[in-house]
Design a protein around this motif. Structure first.
Motif, mmCIF file in Angstrom:
data_model
loop_
_atom_site.group_PDB
_atom_site.id
_atom_site.type_symbol
_atom_site.label_atom_id
_atom_site.label_comp_id
_atom_site.label_asym_id
_atom_site.label_seq_id
_atom_site.Cartn_x
_atom_site.Cartn_y
_atom_site.Cartn_z
ATOM 1 N N GLY A 33 0.779 -1.224 0.000
ATOM 2 C CA GLY A 33 0.000 0.000 0.000
ATOM 3 C C GLY A 33 0.811 1.274 0.000
ATOM 4 O O GLY A 33 0.242 2.366 -0.089
ATOM 5 N N HIS A 99 3.682 -7.660 0.878
ATOM 6 C CA HIS A 99 2.960 -8.356 1.944
ATOM 7 C C HIS A 99 3.873 -9.378 2.603
ATOM 8 O O HIS A 99 4.647 -10.061 1.933
ATOM 9 C CB HIS A 99 1.711 -9.039 1.380
ATOM 10 C CG HIS A 99 0.718 -9.437 2.423
ATOM 11 N ND1 HIS A 99 0.889 -10.549 3.210
ATOM 12 C CD2 HIS A 99 -0.440 -8.863 2.822
ATOM 13 C CE1 HIS A 99 -0.142 -10.659 4.039
ATOM 14 N NE2 HIS A 99 -0.954 -9.636 3.819
ATOM 15 N N VAL A 613 -2.306 -2.688 14.394
ATOM 16 C CA VAL A 613 -3.698 -2.426 14.068
ATOM 17 C C VAL A 613 -3.925 -0.921 14.027
ATOM 18 O O VAL A 613 -3.478 -0.196 14.923
ATOM 19 C CB VAL A 613 -4.644 -3.066 15.103
ATOM 20 C CG1 VAL A 613 -6.103 -2.886 14.680
ATOM 21 C CG2 VAL A 613 -4.335 -4.542 15.273
ATOM 22 N N THR A 614 -4.586 -0.452 12.983
ATOM 23 C CA THR A 614 -4.970 0.954 12.858
ATOM 24 C C THR A 614 -6.495 1.017 12.751
ATOM 25 O O THR A 614 -7.083 0.421 11.844
ATOM 26 C CB THR A 614 -4.333 1.595 11.621
ATOM 27 O OG1 THR A 614 -2.910 1.467 11.704
ATOM 28 C CG2 THR A 614 -4.690 3.073 11.528
ATOM 29 N N THR A 646 -6.623 8.591 13.774
ATOM 30 C CA THR A 646 -6.766 7.150 13.961
ATOM 31 C C THR A 646 -5.916 6.704 15.137
ATOM 32 O O THR A 646 -4.901 7.328 15.471
ATOM 33 C CB THR A 646 -6.332 6.384 12.706
ATOM 34 O OG1 THR A 646 -4.978 6.752 12.376
ATOM 35 C CG2 THR A 646 -7.242 6.702 11.537
ATOM 36 N N LYS A 648 -3.702 3.555 17.031
ATOM 37 C CA LYS A 648 -2.852 2.432 16.629
ATOM 38 C C LYS A 648 -2.516 1.591 17.844
ATOM 39 O O LYS A 648 -2.390 2.092 18.965
ATOM 40 C CB LYS A 648 -1.565 2.930 15.964
ATOM 41 C CG LYS A 648 -1.789 3.707 14.673
ATOM 42 C CD LYS A 648 -0.469 4.139 14.053
ATOM 43 C CE LYS A 648 -0.702 4.925 12.763
ATOM 44 N NZ LYS A 648 0.564 5.356 12.138
ATOM 45 N N ALA A 662 -9.171 -10.546 9.757
ATOM 46 C CA ALA A 662 -9.454 -9.420 8.855
ATOM 47 C C ALA A 662 -10.953 -9.174 8.753
ATOM 48 O O ALA A 662 -11.420 -8.025 8.821
ATOM 49 C CB ALA A 662 -8.856 -9.693 7.472
ATOM 50 N N ARG A 666 -12.933 -5.774 10.260
ATOM 51 C CA ARG A 666 -13.767 -4.921 9.407
ATOM 52 C C ARG A 666 -15.170 -4.780 9.974
ATOM 53 O O ARG A 666 -15.754 -3.687 9.967
ATOM 54 C CB ARG A 666 -13.821 -5.496 7.984
ATOM 55 C CG ARG A 666 -12.566 -5.259 7.163
ATOM 56 C CD ARG A 666 -12.815 -5.519 5.689
ATOM 57 N NE ARG A 666 -13.135 -6.918 5.441
ATOM 58 C CZ ARG A 666 -12.239 -7.845 5.119
ATOM 59 N NH1 ARG A 666 -10.960 -7.505 5.021
ATOM 60 N NH2 ARG A 666 -12.598 -9.086 4.899
ATOM 61 N N ARG A 672 -13.375 0.288 8.561
ATOM 62 C CA ARG A 672 -12.326 1.309 8.607
ATOM 63 C C ARG A 672 -11.039 0.822 9.260
ATOM 64 O O ARG A 672 -10.046 1.549 9.276
ATOM 65 C CB ARG A 672 -12.839 2.541 9.350
ATOM 66 C CG ARG A 672 -14.009 3.243 8.651
ATOM 67 C CD ARG A 672 -14.501 4.426 9.463
ATOM 68 N NE ARG A 672 -15.129 3.975 10.713
ATOM 69 C CZ ARG A 672 -15.432 4.775 11.728
ATOM 70 N NH1 ARG A 672 -15.146 6.067 11.649
ATOM 71 N NH2 ARG A 672 -16.011 4.286 12.808
ATOM 72 N N THR A 674 -7.661 -1.547 9.761
ATOM 73 C CA THR A 674 -6.682 -2.318 8.996
ATOM 74 C C THR A 674 -5.640 -2.880 9.944
ATOM 75 O O THR A 674 -5.447 -2.372 11.052
ATOM 76 C CB THR A 674 -5.973 -1.448 7.938
ATOM 77 O OG1 THR A 674 -5.279 -0.376 8.592
ATOM 78 C CG2 THR A 674 -6.971 -0.866 6.941
ATOM 79 N N THR A 676 -1.644 -5.208 9.962
ATOM 80 C CA THR A 676 -0.544 -5.896 9.289
ATOM 81 C C THR A 676 0.131 -6.801 10.296
ATOM 82 O O THR A 676 0.068 -6.572 11.503
ATOM 83 C CB THR A 676 0.497 -4.906 8.724
ATOM 84 O OG1 THR A 676 1.031 -4.117 9.800
ATOM 85 C CG2 THR A 676 -0.118 -3.992 7.686
#
Length: 697
Positions: A33, A99, A613-614, A646, A648, A662, A666, A672, A674, A676
């Motif tokens: 991204g 990724h 996590v955001t 946001t 984190k 995931a 959501r 909203r 996301t 990783t």
């Protein structure tokens, strides 16, 4: 018979050498991204490869590098190699995956690259996968420059991104540009090396001019800071700076090139690939600062006894870093390090000992050519048995290069054909998959007899199964993912005696081994160490004992998982003077260590993942509670400041608890949130309360 050296051959060699000096083999590295695929597309468009088509957008699925359907849908590039020309240089670009599930692909690409462009999001800064791929490049000694992308976004700030690079990646990032405008009003950059302004219009055309008057002071201040930073790191630049209190453009350029190639500093540029701003100076920096095949050190064999230089007159030396195995054709992707490869040549695969004939040579754009030189990255048709990591070389001058490291799988699923008639086709497709990607493993479950597929994560396995469906037409059904466990010692044994007798005709082969088996100290990098204090065993027998011990560690005493973190000491041994042999010692060591492990105390280990996590600020509490319920350990939180900010959180979570996360994230954040992940080692696993109660394998 050696060809006599004449003026014409000398001139020809000089031309070839100049051609190799103009080659750049570069990778694009980034977190998913951050925009690395868009950067690649803008480079291709700018260098003429995109003139016949509209500029590709990664989010629209029309990019050159995301040419396969399975890459367009998730928007993640698995592997893409392209070639273009800029300022008299030929640039081969490999757009690596962003990724974490494709870390094995990044490892194989970095093994054959000479330089890299690390792309960062100007808002997010250094993200988890950015740091991971940076460390991978560091291990391979690949010089890098940085491109801070998305300066047109709200909240983008070059200085903050540079500070993040300094704090997390490298102590000496050197920003060579000053943005003109910010966020939506970002229109160009000031080149601090050549003291000029570069601006871009909305149609993508660039203009060069003097530094705007309102930026004179900032430009002078930053140029002075750049000169001082370079002088501190570069001896010749320091001499000039002490003598004149300034650096000329030529001296600054030379010093930046030297510091980049030695890894002592990282040149930082900025722009917005989406708006086509900043790509031209990025290309200029890539050819000016990153090395050619002639600039990198000689390539050594795996045992460090031989080396090859980028010279077409040296014996052929090439490394296979990728295989494309289709049902009707097979291509082996090579990086040439020395010698010249021609169509029709017979080469030696030192991994198998086979001789292979090169039937065709293709460029990265699949255009056929009749030869390849040092520094070239090509695909060849003809070799049938060559695998990833193999060395292809001149049969008269064998050499084995160090192969790329293989990343061990951590997630396993069962896989079977939906239709029984497709079972054989599925087996063939899986065999081709493992040829292409050594990070994938196919096995048969000893308890159920069902076929299993193991990989680096859910997305990795999903992409593999989707590739089977698209390429082979087989509908494959997968089971619930399971993580790959390990076994480890909590308490070992000392002086464990194993006597082994093996029938040998009228006599018997006798072996006696005495082993000390203990857990390795925490933090030890090795998974296994083997030491010898037994004075009576010949060296060839000692090597056989070590090989047998490694065999024993593939199946642990608890549940048959690999055993890790074991220190074995061979303290004594006895053999028969006539009937003992290396194979017998290897068998004895395998059986003896397995008995020693059963006599020790062992426990299970499960893989962990570091999760970033955001989420919206109002969802942070819910997300933290959910992570704790998943046996997660919260390491840090940032609630965010200001309206619309946001939040984190970073946590250490067992990988088995993240399957399906995931979708849940959501749903709890209205789409909203996301997250990783990246591997974070292993930790003791709890005992399942009932069969099938966990995601373990």
């Amino acid at each position: 018979m050696r060809t006599p050296v004449t003026s014409s051959t000398t001139a020809g060699t000089a031309v070839v050498t100049a051609g190799i000096a103009a080659v750049r083999n570069l990778g694009i590295l980034a977190h998913v991204g951050a925009g690395q695929t868009t950067v690649t597309e803008r480079i291709l468009h700018l260098t003429g490869l995109g003139l016949a088509r509209e500029r590709g957008e990664a989010g629209e699925g029309i990019t050159v590098t995301d040419c396969r359907p399975q890459e367009r849908e998730p928007g993640i590039t698995a592997f893409a190699a392209v070639s273009c020309h800029w300022a008299g240089h030929r640039i081969t670009l490999i757009d690596t995956p962003g990724h974490v599930d494709f870390a094995g692909e990044v490892e194989r690409c970095l093994r054959v690259l000479d330089g890299a462009i690390a792309v960062f999001d100007a808002v997010a800064g250094v993200e988890p996968q950015s740091e991971s791929v940076w460390r991978q490049a560091e291990r391979h000694g690949v010089p890098r420059i940085a491109f801070v992308n998305k300066l047109d976004r709200a909240g983008a700030d070059l200085d903050t991104a540079v500070a993040d690079i300094r704090r997390r990646l490298h102590p000496h990032p050197l920003a060579v540009q000053l943005p003109i405008g910010a966020e939506d009003s970002f229109t160009g950059v000031v080149d601090l090396v050549h003291l000029r302004a570069l601006t871009w219009h909305d149609d993508g055309t660039a203009a060069q001019g003097p530094v705007p008057a309102h930026l004179h002071t900032a430009t002078a201040r930053r140029r002075r800071a750049l000169e001082e930073a370079v002088a501190e790191l570069h001896p010749r630049a320091l001499e000039e700076y002490c003598a004149t209190a300034a650096l000329t453009t030529d001296t600054l350029t030379t010093a930046l090139r030297d510091l980049t190639r030695t890894g002592e500093a990282v040149v930082v540029l900025c722009g917005s690939a989406y708006r086509n701003r900043g790509i031209e100076p990025l290309l200029d920096a890539a050819v000016a600062y990153l090395p050619s095949p002639l600039d990198i050190p000689p390539t050594y064999s795996a045992d460090r006894t031989q080396h090859r230089r980028a010279d077409p007159r040296q014996p052929l030396t090439a490394l296979a870093f990728r295989v494309t195995a289709a049902p009707t054709a097979r291509l082996t992707h090579l990086r040439l390090y020395a010698g010249t490869l021609r169509t029709g040549d017979t080469v030696l695969d030192t991994a198998t000992g086979r001789r292979e004939r090169v039937a065709r040579i293709l460029t990265v754009h699949h255009a056929e050519t009749d030869h390849a030189l040092p520094g070239d990255i090509v695909a060849v048709a003809g070799p049938r048995h060559t695998r990833v990591g193999a060395t292809l070389c001149d049969p008269e001058h064998p050499i084995t290069l160090e192969a790329p490291a293989h990343t061990e799988p951590v997630v396993t699923v069962t896989v079977e054909a939906r239709a029984a008639a497709d079972t054989d086709k599925l087996a063939a497709a899986l065999a081709r998959l493992t040829e292409e990607d050594p990070s994938l493993r196919v096995a048969t479950d000893p308890d159920t007899g069902r076929r299993t597929l193991s990989g680096l994560g859910e997305l990795h396995l999903e992409a593999a199964v989707d590739k089977i469906r698209r390429d082979s037409g087989v509908e494959a059904v997968t089971g619930r993912p399971r993580v790959a466990l390990r076994e480890a010692l909590t308490e070992g044994v000392t002086g464990f005696v194993h006597r082994h007798t093996e029938p040998n005709g009228a006599t018997a082969r006798f072996t006696r081994l005495v082993l000390d088996v203990h857990p390795l100290p925490p933090g030890t990098e090795e998974d296994f160490t083997f030491t010898v204090t037994a004075p009576r065993l010949p060296l060839e027998y000692v090597q056989a004992v070590e090989a047998g011990c490694r065999d024993a560690l593939t199946h642990g005493p608890l549940a048959g998982h690999p055993v890790t973190g074991v220190a074995v000491t061979l303290t004594d041994g006895a053999t028969h003077p006539q009937d003992s042999s290396g194979p017998a010692l290897r068998t004895a060591a395998r059986l003896g260590l397995r008995e020693a492990l059963r006599a020790s105390r062992t426990h299970l280990l499960e893989p962990l993942a570091e999760v970033d996590v955001t989420v919206p600020q109002d969802a942070l509490g819910t997300v933290l509670s959910d992570l704790a319920a998943r046996r997660g350990h919260i390491r840090s939180t940032d609630p965010g400041t200001g309206p619309g900010a946001t939040a984190k959180a970073t946590a250490l979570v067992p990988l088995a608890e993240l399957f399906g996360y995931a979708t849940l994230l959501r749903s709890r954040t209205q789409g909203r949130g996301t997250f990783t992940t990246r591997p974070a080692g292993y930790a003791p696993a709890p005992t399942p309360t009932r069969p099938g109660a966990s995601n373990w394998s």
